[in-house]
Design an enzyme around this catalytic site. Structure first.
Site, short mmCIF file in Angstrom:
data_model
loop_
_atom_site.label_atom_id
_atom_site.label_comp_id
_atom_site.label_asym_id
_atom_site.label_seq_id
_atom_site.Cartn_x
_atom_site.Cartn_y
_atom_site.Cartn_z
N ARG A 137 -5.44 -10.94 9.86
CA ARG A 137 -4.70 -10.39 8.73
C ARG A 137 -3.20 -10.42 8.97
O ARG A 137 -2.44 -10.00 8.11
CB ARG A 137 -5.12 -8.95 8.52
CG ARG A 137 -6.15 -8.72 7.42
CD ARG A 137 -6.44 -7.24 7.44
NE ARG A 137 -7.02 -6.67 6.27
CZ ARG A 137 -8.31 -6.60 5.99
NH1 ARG A 137 -9.17 -7.20 6.75
NH2 ARG A 137 -8.73 -5.93 4.94
N ARG A 175 -16.10 3.65 -1.56
CA ARG A 175 -15.40 3.83 -0.30
C ARG A 175 -14.10 4.59 -0.52
O ARG A 175 -13.44 4.38 -1.51
CB ARG A 175 -15.08 2.45 0.30
CG ARG A 175 -16.15 1.99 1.26
CD ARG A 175 -15.99 0.56 1.68
NE ARG A 175 -14.60 0.16 1.85
CZ ARG A 175 -14.23 -1.09 2.08
NH1 ARG A 175 -15.12 -2.04 2.13
NH2 ARG A 175 -12.97 -1.40 2.24
N LYS A 203 -14.52 -11.83 -0.53
CA LYS A 203 -14.83 -12.41 0.77
C LYS A 203 -16.21 -11.96 1.25
O LYS A 203 -17.01 -12.76 1.69
CB LYS A 203 -13.79 -11.99 1.83
CG LYS A 203 -12.38 -12.40 1.50
CD LYS A 203 -11.43 -12.10 2.66
CE LYS A 203 -11.26 -10.61 2.95
NZ LYS A 203 -10.51 -9.89 1.90
N ARG A 240 -3.15 -1.36 -0.40
CA ARG A 240 -3.83 -2.45 0.31
C ARG A 240 -3.37 -3.81 -0.20
O ARG A 240 -3.23 -4.76 0.57
CB ARG A 240 -5.34 -2.31 0.16
CG ARG A 240 -5.91 -1.21 1.04
CD ARG A 240 -7.27 -0.80 0.57
NE ARG A 240 -8.29 -1.76 0.95
CZ ARG A 240 -9.42 -1.93 0.27
NH1 ARG A 240 -9.64 -1.26 -0.83
NH2 ARG A 240 -10.30 -2.78 0.69
N ARG A 263 -15.43 -0.89 -7.31
CA ARG A 263 -16.41 -1.31 -6.32
C ARG A 263 -17.30 -0.15 -5.87
O ARG A 263 -16.85 0.97 -5.70
CB ARG A 263 -15.68 -1.90 -5.12
CG ARG A 263 -16.60 -2.45 -4.06
CD ARG A 263 -15.93 -3.50 -3.24
NE ARG A 263 -14.92 -2.94 -2.36
CZ ARG A 263 -14.28 -3.67 -1.44
NH1 ARG A 263 -14.53 -4.96 -1.35
NH2 ARG A 263 -13.40 -3.11 -0.68
#
Ligand code: ADP
Ligand code: ZN
Length: 221
Positions: free
Chosen positions: A97, A169, A22, A180, A136
């Site tokens: 969400r 992160r 996204k 998640r 990531r």
């Protein structure tokens, strides 16, 4: 001066699991159409960094991959979409969400005489998501996003764009990534049906970024 095209459909939601891309597609859209990018994750991380009251409430939940309270995020979005830079259009990235958040968003839009034009659902399979999430890397200075697997920087640990340091992160560890994804399946995935029923859903399948951008532009211009 170069022309920046105006969009026919300009007020957008990007819906998709964490790791679906996204943020990446949103940044391409901003560069191409100069619409506003509203990432509730980014806003929340800013609040945590500044140790504001909402930031303190959100911090532990975010570390463990849980959602922060609906009213808290919805309030932030309500204020943000009223800003002048949203007039050309906006992308809500990572919001709503939950169904409750979608309802709060509808209230906020109605209040400001705004309308949603499209909900873009980025569809990616679970295996790809997990491997992407844990690979990531983000730039500390300019927020560019990299991936050790699919989008490595030219020099390991260094940002191509600005030379800044790359970091992972805290919520991108394997355990947090799994929780998640679970949170997404349980709380956010129902929004796919919700928006399909009201006719706003547009499914964008995962693929090379230029292909995804071409399909999206064709739908929006
Ligand atoms: P990603 O882009 O990988 O999906 P985000 O950066 O959007 O992750 O969000 C990071 C964390 O911030 C989430 O795991 C959650 O704790 C919190 N968060 C972000 N947006 C929302 C939201 N709309 N509702 C509740 N919590 C949110
Ligand atoms: Zn950078």
């Amino acid at each position: 001066m170069s022309e920046i095209s105006e969009l026919r459909k300009k007020n957008l939601i990007f819906l998709g699991a964490p790791g679906a891309g996204k943020g990446t597609i949103a940044k391409e859209m901003v560069a191409k159409y100069h619409i506003a990018h509203i990432s509730t994750g980014d806003i929340l991380r800013g609040e945590v960094a500044a140790q504001t009251e909402p930031g303190k409430r959100a911090e532990a939940l975010m570390k463990s991959g849980q959602l922060v309270p609906d009213e808290l995020v919805a309030g932030m979005v309500r204020r943000r979409i009223a800003a002048p830079d949203c007039k050309r259009g906006f992308i809500l990235d990572g919001f709503p969400r939950t169904i409750r958040q979608a309802e709060l968003l509808e209230d906020a839009l109605r209040e400001q005489n705004l309308f949603l034009d499209l909900v873009v659902y980025l569809e990616v399979d679970d295996e790809t998501l997990l491997s992407r999430l844990t690979a990531r890397m983000n730039c500390r200075k300019c927020d560019a996003i990299y991936n050790k697997l699919t989008r490595p920087p030219k020099v390991a640990g260094i940002c191509d764009v600005c030379g800044g340091e790359l970091f992972q992160r805290p919520d991108d560890s394997l355990e947090t990534a799994k929780s998640r994804l679970e949170v997404f399946c349980n709380q956010t995935a129902p929004l796919v049906d919700y928006y399909r029923k009201n006719g706003l859903l547009f499914t964008l399948e995962a693929g090379p970024i230029p292909d995804m951008m071409a399909k999206l532009s064709a739908e929006l211009e």
